[in-house]
Scaffold this active site. Sequence first.
Site, PDB file in Angstrom:
ATOM      1  N   GLY A   1      54.282  31.039  48.303  1.00 39.33           N
ATOM      2  CA  GLY A   1      54.437  31.221  49.756  1.00 39.33           C
ATOM      3  C   GLY A   1      53.750  30.061  50.457  1.00 39.33           C
TER       4      GLY A   1
ATOM      5  N   ILE B   1      43.202  33.863  43.716  1.00 33.61           N
ATOM      6  CA  ILE B   1      42.758  33.688  45.107  1.00 33.61           C
ATOM      7  C   ILE B   1      43.506  34.698  45.986  1.00 33.61           C
ATOM      8  CG2 ILE B   1      44.484  31.856  45.523  1.00 33.61           C
ATOM      9  CD1 ILE B   1      41.052  31.262  46.788  1.00 33.61           C
ATOM     10  N   ALA B   2      44.223  35.648  45.333  1.00 32.99           N
ATOM     11  CA  ALA B   2      45.111  36.554  46.077  1.00 32.99           C
ATOM     12  C   ALA B   2      44.422  37.895  46.357  1.00 32.99           C
ATOM     13  CB  ALA B   2      46.402  36.749  45.309  1.00 32.99           C
ATOM     14  N   ARG B   3      44.409  38.770  45.378  1.00 31.88           N
ATOM     15  CA  ARG B   3      43.781  40.077  45.533  1.00 31.88           C
ATOM     16  C   ARG B   3      43.283  40.558  44.183  1.00 31.88           C
ATOM     17  NH1 ARG B   3      43.292  39.406  50.063  1.00 31.88           N
ATOM     18  NH2 ARG B   3      43.953  40.631  51.852  1.00 31.88           N
TER      19      ARG B   3
ATOM     20  N   GLU C   1      36.040  45.125  44.133  1.00 34.27           N
ATOM     21  CA  GLU C   1      35.008  44.327  44.784  1.00 34.27           C
ATOM     22  C   GLU C   1      34.359  45.136  45.905  1.00 34.27           C
ATOM     23  OE1 GLU C   1      37.872  41.155  45.796  1.00 34.27           O
ATOM     24  OE2 GLU C   1      37.398  41.548  47.899  1.00 34.27           O
TER      25      GLU C   1
ATOM     26  N   HIS D   1      35.156  36.620  47.722  1.00 34.75           N
ATOM     27  CA  HIS D   1      36.275  36.756  48.669  1.00 34.75           C
ATOM     28  C   HIS D   1      36.048  35.858  49.897  1.00 34.75           C
ATOM     29  CE1 HIS D   1      39.652  39.767  49.854  1.00 34.75           C
ATOM     30  NE2 HIS D   1      39.863  38.583  50.412  1.00 34.75           N
ATOM     31  N   ILE D   2      35.889  34.561  49.609  1.00 33.96           N
ATOM     32  CA  ILE D   2      35.616  33.608  50.695  1.00 33.96           C
ATOM     33  C   ILE D   2      36.719  32.553  50.791  1.00 33.96           C
ATOM     34  CG2 ILE D   2      33.097  33.900  50.733  1.00 33.96           C
ATOM     35  CD1 ILE D   2      32.911  31.322  48.987  1.00 33.96           C
ATOM     36  N   GLY D   3      37.898  32.883  50.281  1.00 33.07           N
ATOM     37  CA  GLY D   3      38.991  31.907  50.271  1.00 33.07           C
ATOM     38  C   GLY D   3      39.221  31.257  51.626  1.00 33.07           C
TER      39      GLY D   3
HETATM   40  C1  DGY Z   1      43.317  37.480  53.640  1.00 35.29           C
HETATM   41  O1  DGY Z   1      43.446  36.958  54.750  1.00 35.29           O
HETATM   42  O2  DGY Z   1      44.142  38.259  53.173  1.00 35.29           O
HETATM   43  C2  DGY Z   1      42.092  37.144  52.876  1.00 35.29           C
HETATM   44  O3  DGY Z   1      41.977  37.834  51.716  1.00 35.29           O
HETATM   45  C3  DGY Z   1      40.837  37.290  53.717  1.00 35.29           C
HETATM   46  O4  DGY Z   1      40.584  36.025  54.175  1.00 35.29           O
END
Ligand code: DGY
Length: 346
Positions: free
Chosen positions: A164, A248-250, A279, A297-299
């Site tokens: 995406g 980096i997703a979930r 988490e 979770h600081i992406g």
């Molecule tokens: C999102 O936006 O979905 C992230 O996980 C939080 O920044």
Amino acid sequence: MAVTGADTGNRPRVVVTRRIFPDLAQQLRRDYEVLDNQDDANWTTEELLARLSAADALLTDPVRQIDAQVLARCPRLCVISNIAVGFNNIDVAACTRAGIVATNTPDVLTEATADHAWALLLAAARRVVEADRWTRAGRWERFAYDAFLGADVCGATLGILGMGRIGQAIARRAQGFSMRVIYHNRHALPAQAVPGAAPEQARWVERPQLLRDADFLVLLVPYSAATHHLIGTAELAQMKPGSVLINIARGGIVDDAALAQALRAGCPAAAGLDVMENEPHIHPALLALDNVVLTPHIGSATATARRAMVRLAIENLADVLQGRRPRALVNGEVWASRRCAAPAAG
Ligand code: DGY
């Protein structure tokens, strides 16, 4: 439970589940009766409901679960504005049934999140965190040719599962590392949709081939029942020896227990995780490993991106309360039959 903090006027009531930037919280208070959480307490569901049951709007974080039971107890709620692009924390179908509008914050975090994916990728590939811990522990006595040998990034194959907006931003950066990019989505994207990438630089492949061929595999699919444990023992076993996995997703897309076992066995060679199952309670087997880099979770955590997310979430919420279609509407199908078609009192 008695909840204080709201005015008694007839301005729309807004509940905020997490601490937000004080100036933006202040801006919100100018227009609404706000029940916020500037202490950043971990509200139980009952503590949330004590505030939310008489509220018009909810500004929420991506970890707070908003399910059908919660919605059933919020007869006035018009809009749930998620301060996140992902919205798996919200039962969107239940919102639509109840006439509640759900919104999110796409685009404004794309580049920051892509940067963080690269930070994890490079750190895991070159064992940066492990080497830092070792150096600080006073264990560095001499130069060594075989110290902390890592994986080559330049010229390697980057695999993206879920191409995406963020995947495309990650792929763009890969050009600077002369990487070949392969990806898997349900459908191949038109070549021009992968910015700056000629078809041979970003090629759609079947999922098994992605697992088999990627030196670096970045996960970007949304979390749902269908993607729960999408990467488990069987998939990890298909990954290339020496490869690196980045999530980096979930949390929940990866089976963390299976990943810990695979990392212990050496394939994949390393992982970088910004999100984990359950988490902030991390699987203890992951915590015990050196070949995994963990971030909380600081992406999207740059001041620019996080402030833009909060601003967009406030804008979405205001639009709905004032009868305007918001910029980032998740359940467009609810618009014609939404609960608060007329502007809320203000
Ligand atoms: C999102 O936006 O979905 C992230 O996980 C939080 O920044």
